[in-house]
Every structure is written in C-alpha cells, then in structure tokens.
Design a protein around this motif. Structure first.
Motif, PDB file in Angstrom:
ATOM      1  N   THR A  12       0.866  -1.182   0.000  1.00 35.37           N
ATOM      2  CA  THR A  12       0.000   0.000   0.000  1.00 35.37           C
ATOM      3  C   THR A  12       0.900   1.228   0.000  1.00 35.37           C
ATOM      4  O   THR A  12       1.734   1.397   0.893  1.00 35.37           O
ATOM      5  N   THR A  14       1.769   5.435  -0.295  1.00 37.42           N
ATOM      6  CA  THR A  14       1.355   6.817  -0.081  1.00 37.42           C
ATOM      7  C   THR A  14       2.506   7.716  -0.520  1.00 37.42           C
ATOM      8  O   THR A  14       3.678   7.320  -0.455  1.00 37.42           O
ATOM      9  N   ALA A  15       2.180   8.923  -0.986  1.00 40.47           N
ATOM     10  CA  ALA A  15       3.222   9.852  -1.429  1.00 40.47           C
ATOM     11  C   ALA A  15       2.706  11.279  -1.341  1.00 40.47           C
ATOM     12  O   ALA A  15       1.503  11.525  -1.438  1.00 40.47           O
ATOM     13  N   SER A  16       3.644  12.203  -1.166  1.00 44.66           N
ATOM     14  CA  SER A  16       3.308  13.620  -1.153  1.00 44.66           C
ATOM     15  C   SER A  16       4.511  14.416  -1.649  1.00 44.66           C
ATOM     16  O   SER A  16       5.644  13.924  -1.618  1.00 44.66           O
ATOM     17  N   VAL A  24       7.848   9.355  -0.307  1.00 39.37           N
ATOM     18  CA  VAL A  24       7.092   8.146  -0.619  1.00 39.37           C
ATOM     19  C   VAL A  24       7.243   7.175   0.550  1.00 39.37           C
ATOM     20  O   VAL A  24       8.348   6.993   1.071  1.00 39.37           O
ATOM     21  N   SER A  25       6.130   6.569   0.969  1.00 41.00           N
ATOM     22  CA  SER A  25       6.201   5.527   1.990  1.00 41.00           C
ATOM     23  C   SER A  25       5.197   4.442   1.646  1.00 41.00           C
ATOM     24  O   SER A  25       4.281   4.658   0.840  1.00 41.00           O
ATOM     25  N   TRP A  26       5.392   3.279   2.228  1.00 39.84           N
ATOM     26  CA  TRP A  26       4.508   2.162   1.905  1.00 39.84           C
ATOM     27  C   TRP A  26       4.489   1.167   3.045  1.00 39.84           C
ATOM     28  O   TRP A  26       5.362   1.162   3.902  1.00 39.84           O
ATOM     29  N   SER A  59      10.328   3.623   3.185  1.00 39.62           N
ATOM     30  CA  SER A  59      10.122   5.029   2.831  1.00 39.62           C
ATOM     31  C   SER A  59      11.363   5.557   2.123  1.00 39.62           C
ATOM     32  O   SER A  59      12.464   5.019   2.275  1.00 39.62           O
ATOM     33  N   SER A  86       0.990  -2.088  -6.537  1.00 42.62           N
ATOM     34  CA  SER A  86       0.300  -1.380  -5.457  1.00 42.62           C
ATOM     35  C   SER A  86      -0.800  -0.507  -6.057  1.00 42.62           C
ATOM     36  O   SER A  86      -0.941  -0.385  -7.280  1.00 42.62           O
ATOM     37  N   ASN A  87      -1.529   0.155  -5.163  1.00 42.70           N
ATOM     38  CA  ASN A  87      -2.423   1.229  -5.591  1.00 42.70           C
ATOM     39  C   ASN A  87      -1.596   2.301  -6.309  1.00 42.70           C
ATOM     40  O   ASN A  87      -0.398   2.445  -6.059  1.00 42.70           O
ATOM     41  N   VAL A  89      -0.647   6.156  -6.932  1.00 37.42           N
ATOM     42  CA  VAL A  89      -0.699   7.427  -6.202  1.00 37.42           C
ATOM     43  C   VAL A  89      -0.264   8.534  -7.163  1.00 37.42           C
ATOM     44  O   VAL A  89       0.729   8.385  -7.886  1.00 37.42           O
TER      45      VAL A  89
END
Length: 94
Positions: A12, A14-16, A24-26, A59, A86-87, A89
């Motif tokens: 899963t 996530t990123a910003s 980026v982390s997961w 990350s 993964s999903n 982003v």
C-alpha cells in the motif's frame, strides 16, 4: 527456494510533494516477506514507467524532482516472486 515460500502481496503506497521533494512511503502487503521493492513513475495514469527505482526499507525521499504530475506504483519482490502492483498514487510537483 524455501518450502512454502510465497511471493509478497501488493504493498500500500502513499506519497506527497513538498516543493521539489517527493516523499514516498509504503506498507507491505500480505504474503511472503519482501526482500526488495521497485518504485515506478509514469506521466500518464497506468502508463509506461519513465523511471523504475529499486528500493529497500519502507520510505524514501527524492529531492530535486522536476515540475509535473507523476503516477507512482510499487511492487515488492522476494525469492518466490513479485507482488501485484500497489495502488496508484498521483503526486504533483509545483
């Protein structure tokens, strides 16, 4: 290959973006323990990657990323195989 070893499940992601730095982390998916990850970035949703980066840990931060919108996906790998994607982003760098 150890008996009963399984490929990792999809992580899963996530990123910003903060300025030109993309964080980026997961989290790992179910299944076997990942030995490594590969992050792919595309410029169109679901498009061909413009870059693929091998990673460890859970990350990473990329500094000096050019302005634009990027679509990120991640896979996890171990000796038994590679996870599904993964999903996706979306990250926009100003």
């Amino acid at each position: 290959l150890a008996a009963g070893a399984t490929a990792p499940g999809a992580p899963t992601l996530t990123a910003s973006a903060t300025g030109s730095t993309v964080n980026v982390s997961w989290t790992p998916g179910s299944g076997g323990a990942p030995a490594s990850y590969t992050l792919s970035a595309a410029v169109t949703p679901g498009g061909s990657p413009i870059v693929s980066v091998p990673l460890g840990g859970t990350s990473v931060a990329f500094a000096g990323v050019p302005s634009g919108t990027y679509y990120l996906r991640l896979t996890a790998s171990n000796a038994a195989g590679t996870s599904p994607l993964s999903n996706q982003v979306t990250v926009t760098v100003p």
